[in-house]
Design a protein around this motif. Structure first.
Motif, PDB file in Angstrom:
ATOM      1  N   TYR A 116       0.922  -1.197   0.070  1.00 62.39           N
ATOM      2  CA  TYR A 116      -0.226  -0.043   0.031  1.00 62.39           C
ATOM      3  C   TYR A 116       0.837   1.365  -0.144  1.00 62.39           C
ATOM      4  CZ  TYR A 116      -3.982  -2.969   1.181  1.00 62.39           C
ATOM      5  OH  TYR A 116      -4.937  -4.006   1.054  1.00 62.39           O
ATOM      6  N   THR A 117       1.822   1.227   0.761  1.00 69.11           N
ATOM      7  CA  THR A 117       2.891   2.267   0.909  1.00 69.11           C
ATOM      8  C   THR A 117       3.282   2.837  -0.341  1.00 69.11           C
ATOM      9  OG1 THR A 117       3.152   1.812   3.037  1.00 69.11           O
ATOM     10  CG2 THR A 117       4.817   3.381   2.081  1.00 69.11           C
ATOM     11  N   ARG A 118       3.951   1.478  -1.372  1.00 72.89           N
ATOM     12  CA  ARG A 118       4.408   1.885  -2.688  1.00 72.89           C
ATOM     13  C   ARG A 118       3.511   2.486  -3.643  1.00 72.89           C
ATOM     14  NH1 ARG A 118       6.606  -4.542  -2.773  1.00 72.89           N
ATOM     15  NH2 ARG A 118       8.398  -4.063  -1.481  1.00 72.89           N
ATOM     16  N   TYR A 119       2.300   1.861  -3.483  1.00 71.92           N
ATOM     17  CA  TYR A 119       1.301   2.426  -4.454  1.00 71.92           C
ATOM     18  C   TYR A 119       0.833   3.951  -4.054  1.00 71.92           C
ATOM     19  CZ  TYR A 119       0.041  -2.556  -5.720  1.00 71.92           C
ATOM     20  OH  TYR A 119       0.012  -3.634  -6.160  1.00 71.92           O
ATOM     21  N   LEU A 120       0.882   4.240  -2.761  1.00 66.21           N
ATOM     22  CA  LEU A 120       0.532   5.599  -2.296  1.00 66.21           C
ATOM     23  C   LEU A 120       1.739   6.625  -2.701  1.00 66.21           C
ATOM     24  CD1 LEU A 120      -1.319   7.809  -1.079  1.00 66.21           C
ATOM     25  CD2 LEU A 120      -0.431   6.993   1.303  1.00 66.21           C
ATOM     26  N   THR A 121       3.073   5.765  -2.626  1.00 65.04           N
ATOM     27  CA  THR A 121       4.118   6.679  -2.974  1.00 65.04           C
ATOM     28  C   THR A 121       4.147   7.187  -4.515  1.00 65.04           C
ATOM     29  OG1 THR A 121       5.618   5.487  -1.389  1.00 65.04           O
ATOM     30  CG2 THR A 121       6.880   6.625  -3.330  1.00 65.04           C
ATOM     31  N   ILE A 122       3.973   6.493  -5.491  1.00 63.35           N
ATOM     32  CA  ILE A 122       3.600   6.607  -6.928  1.00 63.35           C
ATOM     33  C   ILE A 122       2.522   7.694  -7.043  1.00 63.35           C
ATOM     34  CG2 ILE A 122       3.119   5.734  -9.066  1.00 63.35           C
ATOM     35  CD1 ILE A 122       5.790   4.706  -8.025  1.00 63.35           C
ATOM     36  N   PHE A 123       1.341   7.589  -6.385  1.00 64.08           N
ATOM     37  CA  PHE A 123       0.252   8.331  -6.323  1.00 64.08           C
ATOM     38  C   PHE A 123       0.773  10.025  -6.074  1.00 64.08           C
ATOM     39  CE2 PHE A 123      -3.043  10.673  -4.468  1.00 64.08           C
ATOM     40  CZ  PHE A 123      -3.977  10.895  -5.605  1.00 64.08           C
ATOM     41  N   LEU A 124       1.593   9.991  -4.905  1.00 69.49           N
ATOM     42  CA  LEU A 124       2.127  11.215  -4.489  1.00 69.49           C
ATOM     43  C   LEU A 124       3.149  11.814  -5.268  1.00 69.49           C
ATOM     44  CD1 LEU A 124       2.253  10.840  -0.489  1.00 69.49           C
ATOM     45  CD2 LEU A 124       0.400  11.748  -1.795  1.00 69.49           C
ATOM     46  N   ALA A 125       3.869  10.852  -5.785  1.00 72.38           N
ATOM     47  CA  ALA A 125       4.844  11.413  -6.771  1.00 72.38           C
ATOM     48  C   ALA A 125       4.470  12.140  -8.092  1.00 72.38           C
ATOM     49  CB  ALA A 125       5.901  10.321  -7.363  1.00 72.38           C
ATOM     50  N   VAL A 126       3.379  11.584  -8.553  1.00 73.72           N
ATOM     51  CA  VAL A 126       2.764  12.232  -9.757  1.00 73.72           C
ATOM     52  C   VAL A 126       1.930  13.513  -9.164  1.00 73.72           C
ATOM     53  CG1 VAL A 126       0.679  11.866 -11.264  1.00 73.72           C
ATOM     54  CG2 VAL A 126       1.940   9.995 -10.658  1.00 73.72           C
ATOM     55  N   LEU A 127       1.420  13.914  -8.178  1.00 72.43           N
ATOM     56  CA  LEU A 127       1.014  14.833  -7.557  1.00 72.43           C
ATOM     57  C   LEU A 127       2.102  15.954  -7.397  1.00 72.43           C
ATOM     58  CD1 LEU A 127      -1.709  14.058  -5.053  1.00 72.43           C
ATOM     59  CD2 LEU A 127      -2.043  14.817  -7.313  1.00 72.43           C
ATOM     60  N   GLN A 128       3.015  15.555  -6.720  1.00 74.18           N
ATOM     61  CA  GLN A 128       4.309  16.372  -6.422  1.00 74.18           C
ATOM     62  C   GLN A 128       4.998  17.011  -7.789  1.00 74.18           C
ATOM     63  OE1 GLN A 128       6.975  15.098  -3.276  1.00 74.18           O
ATOM     64  NE2 GLN A 128       5.191  14.569  -1.818  1.00 74.18           N
ATOM     65  N   ALA A 129       5.295  15.778  -8.807  1.00 76.34           N
ATOM     66  CA  ALA A 129       5.865  16.422 -10.086  1.00 76.34           C
ATOM     67  C   ALA A 129       5.193  17.185 -10.741  1.00 76.34           C
ATOM     68  CB  ALA A 129       6.088  14.896 -10.762  1.00 76.34           C
ATOM     69  N   THR A 130       3.668  17.050 -10.607  1.00 79.49           N
ATOM     70  CA  THR A 130       2.900  18.089 -11.304  1.00 79.49           C
ATOM     71  C   THR A 130       2.922  19.512 -10.810  1.00 79.49           C
ATOM     72  OG1 THR A 130       1.305  16.240 -11.948  1.00 79.49           O
ATOM     73  CG2 THR A 130       0.558  18.420 -12.082  1.00 79.49           C
ATOM     74  N   THR A 131       2.920  19.386  -9.366  1.00 78.82           N
ATOM     75  CA  THR A 131       3.028  20.494  -8.841  1.00 78.82           C
ATOM     76  C   THR A 131       4.323  21.385  -9.205  1.00 78.82           C
ATOM     77  OG1 THR A 131       1.409  19.853  -7.046  1.00 78.82           O
ATOM     78  CG2 THR A 131       2.741  21.659  -6.436  1.00 78.82           C
ATOM     79  N   ILE A 132       5.213  20.471  -8.810  1.00 78.91           N
ATOM     80  CA  ILE A 132       6.589  21.228  -9.134  1.00 78.91           C
ATOM     81  C   ILE A 132       6.802  21.917 -10.525  1.00 78.91           C
ATOM     82  CG2 ILE A 132       9.215  20.688  -9.035  1.00 78.91           C
ATOM     83  CD1 ILE A 132       8.478  19.070  -6.883  1.00 78.91           C
ATOM     84  N   ILE A 133       6.471  20.855 -11.303  1.00 75.62           N
ATOM     85  CA  ILE A 133       6.525  21.383 -12.947  1.00 75.62           C
ATOM     86  C   ILE A 133       5.816  22.740 -13.145  1.00 75.62           C
ATOM     87  CG2 ILE A 133       6.214  20.773 -15.278  1.00 75.62           C
ATOM     88  CD1 ILE A 133       7.042  17.934 -14.583  1.00 75.62           C
ATOM     89  N   THR A 134       4.637  22.419 -12.658  1.00 71.03           N
ATOM     90  CA  THR A 134       3.853  23.965 -12.775  1.00 71.03           C
ATOM     91  C   THR A 134       4.377  25.057 -12.268  1.00 71.03           C
ATOM     92  OG1 THR A 134       1.579  22.385 -12.760  1.00 71.03           O
ATOM     93  CG2 THR A 134       1.443  24.839 -12.351  1.00 71.03           C
TER      94      THR A 134
END
Length: 433
Positions: A116-134
């Motif tokens: 579960y932690t791995r799945y949540l890590t990938i989900f948070l990585a997508v959100l953080q990557a989108t935020t940082i690129i924006t």
């Protein structure tokens, strides 16, 4: 200690583990300098040269990525999504009974929680990557820099950058698990150690080359040594609660009758309260950066009282948040009722305390007093370097000051203990005497 290092490298199995760990740490640092596709590396370096030290949420992520965030490298997110995911899963154990049941199932349940932690890590990585690129595309990552760091802001380029940064986070997570399995120490902690330690030489060099650099550098070393000594003393300290097990007959054999203790660390919550406090305290600053009219009253108040780490309001709120999260996280990780029930089930009791509810109340009393000392210790470690830098008028400072030292020293102690234990298993003299 040097002799112990030599013996560790002369042991074939241990040498293989140490070399594997060092190789993974080297790959992690190498990935921090490889730019993400679509980023203008020359312009990024120019913007970094004109930027100041980040003291907001992005500064915290940059700290745990070893400076990779501001360079927008493939490892820009670092280990932060995994840390956030791990904390969220631990907090959800209080809210979701299914997670608590999995935690009590032992190794099989822990494996499910890890997944579960791995799945949540990938989900948070997508959100953080989108935020940082924006943030980078709109120019808020380097407000004082005029050159574009992402020349082509097409949808295809943005998606490629998000996928690359997310894949980098997945690779870091895999490397950390490999270090834990095949290397020495906790892989995730060692990667954090590598990220933070990588920022020390440049920060100390800038202090030494600043105005009145020799004096400031000497004062910095003295303060750092005092803080490190305080960290080592407190992290090694324990409150040992004695436990006596009654004798009982099982078949024809006698069990129990032994004495042991419950080791309770002064700082049971680790560095988590400081990370939580820094993140929450920086959110208003991050929100204020997106406001077009910087003369708005609340934006001005945030700039004066929260953006400056040396402001009285900033320090007061910081201390309150650290103390709150120290108690909150300790209450999640240590359950006196569960410990008391386990002791009663196996015939254990604390001398002078009745088993059951009185034992749980006694443990809660001890934990409350210990946590108070641990929270004050965390606040001191987090604020002493910041206040000292403020008094010395040093503009360049190690990100988050004592937090960096707390993580580096804590991870170093745990890793040395694991190497020492493996040396002891092979009948060698270890690091600790």
């Amino acid at each position: 200690m040097l002799g112990a290092f030599a013996r560790a490298f002369r042991t074939p199995d241990l040498r293989k583990k140490l070399l594997f760990t060092l190789a993974m740490m080297a790959v992690f640092r190498l990935g921090s300098f490889i730019p993400t596709p679509g980023v203008d590396y020359v312009n990024v370096q120019q913007c970094i040269g004109t930027a100041g030290d980040g003291q907001d949420v992005l500064g915290l992520v940059n700290l745990f990525s070893g400076g990779a965030l501001l360079q927008l490298s493939v490892f820009a997110l670092g280990i932060m999504p995994y840390i956030t995911a791990s904390i969220i899963i631990q907090l959800l154990r209080v809210v979701i009974p299914r997670f608590e049941a999995l935690h009590k199932e032992g190794q099989s349940g822990t494996a499910v929680l890890t997944q579960y932690t791995r799945y949540l890590t990938i989900f948070l990585a997508v959100l953080q990557a989108t935020t940082i690129i924006t943030v980078a595309r709109t120019g808020n990552l380097f407000p004082d820099c005029t050159v574009p760091i992402i020349p082509n802001d097409s949808v295809t380029t943005m998606l490629l950058m998000i996928v690359t940064m997310t894949a980098g986070t997945g690779l870091i997570m895999w490397m950390g698990e490999l270090i834990t399995e095949r290397g020495v120490g906790n892989g995730m902690s060692l990667l954090i150690f590598t990220s933070i330690a990588a920022s020390f030489p440049s920060a100390m060099w800038q202090i030494a080359t600043s105005d009145n650099g020799i004096v400031n550098f000497t004062i910095f070393l003295v303060i750092a040594l005092l803080v490190v000594g305080l960290i080592v003393f407190v992290e090694q300290s324990q409150r040992r609660i004695p436990v006596q097990y009654a004798k009982r007959m099982v078949g024809r054999r006698m069990y129990g009758g032994s004495s042991t203790y419950i080791p309770i660390k002064i700082n049971m919550s680790g560095v988590i309260p400081v990370i939580f406090a820094s993140s929450l305290l920086a959110l208003p600053t991050l929100a204020a950066q997106f406001v077009e009219d910087q003369t708005t009253p609340w934006v001005q108040w945030v700039a004066v009282n929260l953006m400056d780490p040396g402001a009285n309001v900033h320090i007061a709120i910081y201390i309150v948040l650290i103390i709150f999260f120290a108690y909150f996280y300790t209450s999640i990780t240590f359950n006196p009722d569960e410990v008391a029930d386990n002791m009663k089930r196996y015939g254990g009791f604390i001398p002078g305390i009745r088993a059951g509810r009185p034992t749980a109340e006694y443990l809660q009393f001890v934990i409350s007093r210990i946590t108070a000392a641990g929270a004050i210790y965390l606040a001191l470690v987090a604020l002493i370097p910041t206040i000292a830098f403020k008094l010395m008028n040093i503009s360049t400072q190690i990100p988050f000051g004592g937090v960096s030292l707390l993580i580096v020293v804590g991870v170093g102690l745990e890793t040395v203990k694991q190497i020492d234990a493996q040396l002891q298993q092979r009948h060698y003299e270890g690091f600790l005497r």
